[in-house]
Motif scaffolding. Structure first.
Motif, PDB file in Angstrom:
ATOM      1  N   HIS A 186      -4.682   0.543  -2.876  1.00 16.83           N
ATOM      2  CA  HIS A 186      -4.010   1.205  -1.871  1.00 16.83           C
ATOM      3  C   HIS A 186      -5.323   1.317  -0.518  1.00 16.83           C
ATOM      4  CE1 HIS A 186      -7.553   4.299  -3.476  1.00 16.83           C
ATOM      5  NE2 HIS A 186      -7.531   4.892  -2.027  1.00 16.83           N
ATOM      6  N   ASP A 219      -1.861  -5.202  -4.252  1.00 20.64           N
ATOM      7  CA  ASP A 219      -1.177  -4.311  -4.634  1.00 20.64           C
ATOM      8  C   ASP A 219      -2.922  -2.600  -4.762  1.00 20.64           C
ATOM      9  OD1 ASP A 219      -0.721  -1.298  -5.939  1.00 20.64           O
ATOM     10  OD2 ASP A 219      -0.880  -2.488  -8.316  1.00 20.64           O
ATOM     11  N   SER A 224       0.741  -1.244  -0.025  1.00 24.63           N
ATOM     12  CA  SER A 224       0.322   0.170   0.305  1.00 24.63           C
ATOM     13  C   SER A 224       0.203   1.212   0.207  1.00 24.63           C
ATOM     14  CB  SER A 224      -1.291  -0.118   1.198  1.00 24.63           C
ATOM     15  OG  SER A 224      -1.798   0.718   1.167  1.00 24.63           O
ATOM     16  N   GLY A 225       0.223   2.459  -0.115  1.00 29.10           N
ATOM     17  CA  GLY A 225       0.949   3.675   0.380  1.00 29.10           C
ATOM     18  C   GLY A 225       0.149   5.224  -1.025  1.00 29.10           C
ATOM     19  N   THR A 226       0.476   6.050  -0.266  1.00 32.31           N
ATOM     20  CA  THR A 226      -0.490   6.897  -1.409  1.00 32.31           C
ATOM     21  C   THR A 226      -0.048   6.836  -2.720  1.00 32.31           C
ATOM     22  OG1 THR A 226       0.201   8.657   0.640  1.00 32.31           O
ATOM     23  CG2 THR A 226       0.172   9.579  -1.338  1.00 32.31           C
ATOM     24  N   PRO A 227      -1.562   7.031  -3.355  1.00 34.64           N
ATOM     25  CA  PRO A 227      -1.043   7.123  -4.881  1.00 34.64           C
ATOM     26  C   PRO A 227       0.422   8.057  -5.923  1.00 34.64           C
ATOM     27  CG  PRO A 227      -3.124   7.894  -4.416  1.00 34.64           C
ATOM     28  CD  PRO A 227      -2.779   7.862  -2.901  1.00 34.64           C
ATOM     29  N   ASN A 259      -3.920  14.132  -1.318  1.00 35.82           N
ATOM     30  CA  ASN A 259      -2.467  12.903  -1.274  1.00 35.82           C
ATOM     31  C   ASN A 259      -1.638  13.437  -0.931  1.00 35.82           C
ATOM     32  OD1 ASN A 259      -4.937  10.378  -2.612  1.00 35.82           O
ATOM     33  ND2 ASN A 259      -4.611  12.233  -3.706  1.00 35.82           N
ATOM     34  N   GLU A 267       0.209  11.554   2.629  1.00 38.93           N
ATOM     35  CA  GLU A 267       1.248  11.471   2.764  1.00 38.93           C
ATOM     36  C   GLU A 267       2.139  12.172   3.824  1.00 38.93           C
ATOM     37  OE1 GLU A 267       2.884   8.542   1.638  1.00 38.93           O
ATOM     38  OE2 GLU A 267       5.197   9.080   2.067  1.00 38.93           O
ATOM     39  N   ILE A 320      -1.706   6.897   5.634  1.00 37.22           N
ATOM     40  CA  ILE A 320      -1.607   5.057   5.395  1.00 37.22           C
ATOM     41  C   ILE A 320      -0.814   4.421   6.012  1.00 37.22           C
ATOM     42  CG2 ILE A 320      -0.841   3.428   3.400  1.00 37.22           C
ATOM     43  CD1 ILE A 320      -2.686   5.320   2.212  1.00 37.22           C
ATOM     44  N   HIS A 340      -4.024  -2.300   2.971  1.00 39.14           N
ATOM     45  CA  HIS A 340      -3.341  -2.434   4.278  1.00 39.14           C
ATOM     46  C   HIS A 340      -4.296  -2.359   4.929  1.00 39.14           C
ATOM     47  CE1 HIS A 340      -4.675   1.686   3.046  1.00 39.14           C
ATOM     48  NE2 HIS A 340      -5.332   2.019   4.661  1.00 39.14           N
ATOM     49  N   LYS A 391       3.414   1.449  -5.633  1.00 39.23           N
ATOM     50  CA  LYS A 391       2.900   0.040  -5.670  1.00 39.23           C
ATOM     51  C   LYS A 391       2.754  -0.560  -6.741  1.00 39.23           C
ATOM     52  CE  LYS A 391      -0.766   2.261  -3.875  1.00 39.23           C
ATOM     53  NZ  LYS A 391      -0.730   3.337  -4.291  1.00 39.23           N
ATOM     54  N   VAL A 438       4.083  -0.469   3.557  1.00 40.03           N
ATOM     55  CA  VAL A 438       3.385   0.840   3.626  1.00 40.03           C
ATOM     56  C   VAL A 438       4.747   1.124   2.558  1.00 40.03           C
ATOM     57  CG1 VAL A 438       3.306   2.644   4.426  1.00 40.03           C
ATOM     58  CG2 VAL A 438       1.891   0.457   4.950  1.00 40.03           C
TER      59      VAL A 438
END
Ligand SMILES: Nc1ncnc2c1ncn2[C@@H]1O[C@H](COP(=O)(O)OP(=O)(O)OP(=O)(O)O)[C@@H](O)[C@H]1O
Length: 180
Positions: free
Chosen positions: A73, A71, A6-9, A110, A114, A119, A76, A13, A85
């Motif tokens: 967002h 994969d 996961s992670g910010t756009p 976004n 971050e 996230i 998670h 990812k 992450v």
């Protein structure tokens, strides 16, 4: 083993998940495609609204006992053996999302997320095994090698490795700070 990435756009990812799944010989699963295929996601304008509890149950039913890299967002928030992450300096998040033509509002949301670890915090609330990886200045292959090395060493939790508070001045131009 279920590995969620996961992670910010824009953090990488999809790029990282694809390479990671190949290197491990695991199935690659896009959480958005999976949700839509199972009739869980609902398109609302250009967004997709997903019931996370329903999604989590479907993931468990489908992939429990299998080897997959999931994969997305939202990954998670589902129950995974480990959640990776991906972190990326907020200025580079802004640049990547700007390049993609995100609206000012979506970009600000976004970059802000971050900046303040949204996230990561959500991942820690939902899962015990959370591994944070700073992708800034690294190639996708380097990121994957770092993940594999941590997994091989049996690391289950590594959080708190980045602090973007010093990046505020770099990205303040992109933020909306609650305004429109
Ligand atoms: N480590 C990296 N170094 C440089 N560029 C990268 C890296 N990882 C990804 N990219 C590039 O950044 C862009 C976003 O990557 P990607 O689509 O994998 O992100 P994502 O987190 O899956 O985004 P989304 O959540 O919107 O699907 C792509 O153009 C990709 O080629």
């Amino acid at each position: 083993m279920i590995i969620a990435v996961s992670g910010t756009p824009g953090a990488g990812k999809t790029t990282v998940s694809r390479i990671l799944s190949e290197r491990l010989g695991y199935e690659y699963v896009s959480i958005k495609d999976f949700a839509l295929a199972k009739g869980i996601g609902e398109r609302v304008g250009d967004e997709i609204e997903i019931d996370v509890d329903e999604l989590s149950r479907a993931i468990e039913r489908e992939f429990s006992g299998k080897n997959v890299v999931i994969d997305g967002h939202l990954s998670h928030l589902v129950s995974a053996d480990v959640v990776i992450v991906l972190r990326l300096h907020p200025r580079i998040v802004a640049e990547r999302l700007n390049f993609r033509g995100y609206s000012r509002k979506k970009l600000a949301e976004n970059v802000e997320a971050e900046l303040v670890d949204v996230i990561l915090v959500e991942a820690i609330e939902e899962n015990e095994n959370v591994i944070e990886v700073d992708t800034t200045g690294k190639t996708p292959e380097e990121v994957v090698s770092e993940i594999l090395s941590l997994l091989e060493k049996g690391v289950k939790r590594r959080v708190g490795i980045v602090d973007w508070s010093h990046a505020y001045d770099d990205v303040v131009q992109y933020l909306m700070l609650g305004g429109d």
